[in-house]
Scaffold this motif. Structure first.
Motif, PDB file in Angstrom:
ATOM      1  N   PHE A   1     -26.696   5.783  22.923  1.00  0.00           N
ATOM      2  CA  PHE A   1     -25.964   4.616  23.391  1.00  0.00           C
ATOM      3  C   PHE A   1     -25.677   3.660  22.243  1.00  0.00           C
ATOM      4  CE2 PHE A   1     -28.185   6.514  26.859  1.00  0.00           C
ATOM      5  CZ  PHE A   1     -27.241   6.512  27.879  1.00  0.00           C
TER       6      PHE A   1
ATOM      7  N   LEU B   1     -28.426   6.962  31.280  1.00  0.00           N
ATOM      8  CA  LEU B   1     -27.240   7.660  31.764  1.00  0.00           C
ATOM      9  C   LEU B   1     -27.466   7.935  33.249  1.00  0.00           C
ATOM     10  CD1 LEU B   1     -24.501   8.908  31.025  1.00  0.00           C
ATOM     11  CD2 LEU B   1     -25.716  11.058  30.637  1.00  0.00           C
TER      12      LEU B   1
ATOM     13  N   PRO C   1     -21.848   5.271  26.061  1.00  0.00           N
ATOM     14  CA  PRO C   1     -22.568   6.515  25.847  1.00  0.00           C
ATOM     15  C   PRO C   1     -21.788   7.362  24.853  1.00  0.00           C
ATOM     16  CG  PRO C   1     -21.971   6.240  28.176  1.00  0.00           C
ATOM     17  CD  PRO C   1     -21.289   5.178  27.391  1.00  0.00           C
TER      18      PRO C   1
ATOM     19  N   ALA D   1     -25.900   1.905  31.290  1.00  0.00           N
ATOM     20  CA  ALA D   1     -25.676   2.296  29.890  1.00  0.00           C
ATOM     21  C   ALA D   1     -26.211   1.226  28.941  1.00  0.00           C
ATOM     22  CB  ALA D   1     -24.196   2.556  29.641  1.00  0.00           C
TER      23      ALA D   1
ATOM     24  N   ALA E   1     -27.248  12.429  25.088  1.00  0.00           N
ATOM     25  CA  ALA E   1     -26.627  11.106  25.123  1.00  0.00           C
ATOM     26  C   ALA E   1     -27.385  10.129  24.240  1.00  0.00           C
ATOM     27  CB  ALA E   1     -26.585  10.592  26.553  1.00  0.00           C
TER      28      ALA E   1
END
Length: 142
Positions: free
Chosen positions: A125, A22, A135, A17, A123
């Motif tokens: 981050f 992911l 995430p 991450a 996703a």
């Protein structure tokens, strides 16, 4: 803000991450993915693991919007959303998170009325600045 507790089994998840990836743990023996991470495959019993790169795409499988009273760390940002995202790469894998307007946006940056079961998300981050990259999720159609 409450930060995740990192253990030996889940440590690679947080390392990836931090790189903006992911990844999900999978059995190196039978190939079955598993989340949350754990030492042994529930399908074949193997202790050998791989970490598979996921596309970062998914759909909201469920969500809630907590309102006060809450834990003191979250009371000031409520109401906010908590989503369960079903990954497009493997719908059996579901991750908990928040839908936000931008990776570093506040938890309440997306109004609850914009969330729908089945909505496409991706996703993103967020570096918390406290040694953890979380995430989070953004709607595919903002």
């Amino acid at each position: 803000m409450l930060l995740p507790v990192q253990d030996d089994d889940g440590a690679p998840f947080w390392t990836y991450a931090a790189r903006g990836e992911l990844r999900v743990q999978a059995c190196a023996g039978c190939g079955e993915p598993r989340f949350p991470p754990r030492p042994c495959c529930p399908h074949c019993g193997s202790f050998d693991t791989d970490w598979r790169l996921m596309s970062g795409r998914g759909r909201i499988w469920s969500y809630v919007v907590p309102h006060p009273p809450l834990l003191p760390s979250y009371a000031d940002v409520a109401p906010y959303n908590v989503v369960l995202v079903e990954l497009a790469d493997d719908p059996r894998i579901r991750l908990v998170g928040n839908v936000v307007a931008a990776p570093d946006a506040a938890l309440d940056s997306v109004p609850a009325e914009r969330l729908r079961i089945g909505a496409a998300v991706r996703a993103v981050f967020w570096d918390t600045g406290e040694g953890v990259t979380l995430p989070r999720w953004q709607l595919e159609r903002p």
